[in-house]
Design an enzyme around this catalytic site. Structure first.
Site, PDB file in Angstrom:
ATOM      1  N   ALA B  53       1.080  -1.291  -0.075  1.00 35.82           N
ATOM      2  CA  ALA B  53       0.131   0.071   0.006  1.00 35.82           C
ATOM      3  C   ALA B  53       0.907   1.016   0.025  1.00 35.82           C
ATOM      4  O   ALA B  53       2.066   0.980   0.596  1.00 35.82           O
ATOM      5  CB  ALA B  53      -0.860   0.046   1.152  1.00 35.82           C
ATOM      6  N   THR B  54       0.330   2.250  -0.544  1.00 34.86           N
ATOM      7  CA  THR B  54       1.470   3.609  -0.533  1.00 34.86           C
ATOM      8  C   THR B  54       0.943   4.768  -0.203  1.00 34.86           C
ATOM      9  O   THR B  54       0.804   4.627   0.993  1.00 34.86           O
ATOM     10  CB  THR B  54       1.588   3.627  -2.076  1.00 34.86           C
ATOM     11  OG1 THR B  54       0.625   3.635  -3.014  1.00 34.86           O
ATOM     12  CG2 THR B  54       2.636   2.477  -2.732  1.00 34.86           C
ATOM     13  N   THR B  55       0.717   5.693  -0.866  1.00 33.02           N
ATOM     14  CA  THR B  55       0.668   7.080  -0.557  1.00 33.02           C
ATOM     15  C   THR B  55      -0.310   7.639   0.631  1.00 33.02           C
ATOM     16  O   THR B  55      -1.696   7.576   0.343  1.00 33.02           O
ATOM     17  CB  THR B  55       0.719   8.190  -1.389  1.00 33.02           C
ATOM     18  OG1 THR B  55       1.831   7.419  -2.390  1.00 33.02           O
ATOM     19  CG2 THR B  55       1.350   9.405  -1.027  1.00 33.02           C
ATOM     20  N   ALA B 232       2.930   3.551  -8.254  1.00 31.93           N
ATOM     21  CA  ALA B 232       2.377   2.956  -7.147  1.00 31.93           C
ATOM     22  C   ALA B 232       1.404   3.568  -6.409  1.00 31.93           C
ATOM     23  O   ALA B 232       0.533   3.029  -5.617  1.00 31.93           O
ATOM     24  CB  ALA B 232       3.337   2.332  -5.940  1.00 31.93           C
TER      25      ALA B 232
END
Lengths: 278, 279
Positions: B53-55, B232
């Site tokens: 999972a990213t930002t 991503a």
């Protein structure tokens, strides 16, 4: 080896029962009853030590007797509920399971320990309707009773329970339910059999609010409680729609000042984690 | 085995022992297998095994804090999920988001939520905001072994400090490193692979004393900038109507901004970028 006097098991159990019953009957009482908007807990309590508290989303706890003993049980109940909710799902924590665990623990204490716990506890779970509410009484020896609608415990519980059962209906408003509970609690213990008047500062009041999602436990105190005790509120808070934030109990301002009670409507604990995986 | 089940009829241990107010410490004694970081892992580095999972960005505003997270999870070059939720309420007055290995992060958040609720129920009072941040740091620290094998997760924590006397210090943000280091941030912060770009955008646009709505718009814009330059991070998906998860915490409680609200903001952000690519 020292010679011990023989005491029959019956005698031992009788002595323990008597000891526990004496301890319980010395304390102030508490009542639990269903009303139209949920389950109401009212305890006579002059201290800041709690007799009524939250176990889980829809489960509350009330106790009378020795504080250190029922506080120990309360903490264990919270642990069991949180552990089960964490390992399975929040919906899988039920009042019956908690009541069973308490029955198990109190039964073990009664038979094993030298001194029985001088406590009587109530586990209540609020359902979608008043018929689905569950109220369990667990006594010092580990026996459980399902008490539909209303229960009283502590000193002179029989008399209080009688006064409650006469006037109790499942469709009472919150104000009516609080006044009924307080009247029943005040019907005993007065000088010469006279009823007593109990003020807001002598009471500990909390509800499990049927219409809330998530954590439903709310304490009612201060001005809100005084208003409920004295007058017939035109729009009882219990009848408000579930979507709007409840003005009482307790008022949002009070919640800010002392963040002691459970959270807000918007707390979507764990539910949205489930959604994330869909 | 559920605790409390002991067919011998003896008193279960956790009924007899008063214990602590921490759910994690309770688990470590009675159900250690439920704790992340207590499971033996096979040797080797396995960062590519599970989705990432990213930002997530968080912004202090006049009334509290806002936190926004994009919806993408990736597995290598593939999109593992288009609608994962990385921002959650920690309790009625604080928010938590995560970046890194998604499964570990979701477990961490779930444990953290129970930890805070458990303390509140046992003690009858909430932890202070700093206390909550410290508990989260301890949970991250416990995951260090797994992090070194590639299953790293880094949370971000933001909330309102109910004890704050200075109204400018009501909203506070805490960031963490993978070893459990705890750092308080000023104004805004971001985590995850797109945070470099999101924070650059915030650096130019952030100013103290924003309203909640301004901070929400700022957060959605920062995520747009992150998605612009980081594969991503997912941008607002106007065709599927998947928008960033935006939550705010104020002294009134936490609130998740609805998809309609965030959708309208996302659409206006996209429309503005049609005019001016740099925003």
């Amino acid at each position: 080896m020292a010679m011990q006097f023989y005491a029959s098991p019956e005698q031992i159990m009788r002595d323990r029962s008597e000891h526990a019953r004496k301890g319980i009957s010395r304390g102030r009482s508490a009542v639990v009853l269903t009303y139209e908007g949920g389950v109401l807990f009212v305890a006579e309590n002059l201290t800041s030590l709690r007799k009524v508290s939250e176990i889980y989303d829809r489960i509350g706890f009330a106790a009378v007797g020795r504080y250190n003993e029922f506080e120990n049980l309360r903490r264990a109940g919270v642990r069991k509920a949180d552990l089960d909710g964490y390992s399975y799902d929040r919906r899988d924590v039920t009042g019956r399971a908690i009541a069973n665990a308490y029955a198990h623990a109190l039964g073990a204490i009664f038979t094993e320990q030298v001194k029985a716990y001088e406590v009587e506890i109530c586990v209540a779970e609020v359902g979608a309707t008043a018929e689905a509410d569950e109220i369990y009484r667990i006594t010092y020896d580990g026996s459980v009773q399902d008490e539909p609608g209303v229960m009283a415990m502590g000193g002179q519980a029989e008399a209080i329970s009688g006064a409650l059962k006469e006037a109790h209906r499942a469709d009472l408003s919150l104000g009516e339910a609080v006044r009924l509970a307080v009247k029943a609690l005040g019907s005993v213990g007065g000088e010469g059999g006279q009823p007593r008047t109990l003020g807001a500062e002598q009471l500990e009041v909390a509800v499990l609010d049927r219409r809330r999602t998530g954590r439903t436990f709310r304490r009612i105190a201060g001005a809100t409680l005084t208003a409920l005790l004295t007058e017939e509120p035109p729009a009882a808070p219990a009848t408000e729609s579930p979507s709007e934030p409840p003005s009482e109990p307790p008022p949002a301002k009070e919640k800010q000042a002392s963040p002691q009670s459970a959270g807000s409507d918007d707390l979507e604990i764990l539910d949205d984690l489930g959604d994330a995986e869909q | 085995m559920p605790a409390g089940f002991d067919p011998s009829g003896r008193l279960p241990d956790f009924f007899a022992n008063p214990g602590t107010s921490s759910f994690t410490q309770f688990l470590s004694v009675h159900a250690p297998e439920l704790l992340p970081g207590r499971r033996p892992l096979p040797p080797g580095y396995s960062a590519d095994m599970a989705p990432h999972a990213t930002t997530v960005v968080s912004i202090v505003c006049a009334d509290g804090v806002v936190m926004a997270g994009d919806r993408r999870a990736t597995a290598g070059n593939l999109i593992a999920s288009r609608d994962i939720e990385k921002v959650h309420p920690a309790d009625p007055y604080s928010l938590v988001g995560m970046a890194g290995t998604a499964g570990v992060g979701i477990e961490l958040i779930k444990l953290f939520q129970v930890e805070l609720e458990h303390y509140e129920k046992i003690e009858g009072a909430m932890l202070s905001l700093d206390g909550k941040a410290n508990r989260l740091a301890a949970l991250v620290r416990n995951n260090l072994g797994a992090a070194m094998q590639g299953l790293a997760v880094v949370p971000i924590f933001a909330g309102v400090d109910l004890a704050a006397t200075d109204p400018a210090k009501v909203g506070r943000i805490f960031s963490f490193d993978v070893a459990g280091g705890l750092y308080e941030e000023t104004g805004y912060d971001g985590i995850g692979s797109g945070s470099l770009f999101a924070k650059s955008a915030l650096k130019k646009r952030y100013r103290p004393g924003l309203s909640v709505d301004e901070a929400v718009t700022l957060g959605v814009e920062a995520l747009y900038d992150a998605a612009d330059d980081d594969t991503a991070t997912g941008g607002p998906d106007l065709t599927r109507k998947i928008y960033p998860v935006v939550m705010s915490a104020t002294t009134e409680g936490t609130r998740r901004h609805t998809d309609e609200e965030v959708g309208a903001i996302a659409e206006s952000v996209v429309a503005r970028r049609m005019e001016n690519i740099g925003g």
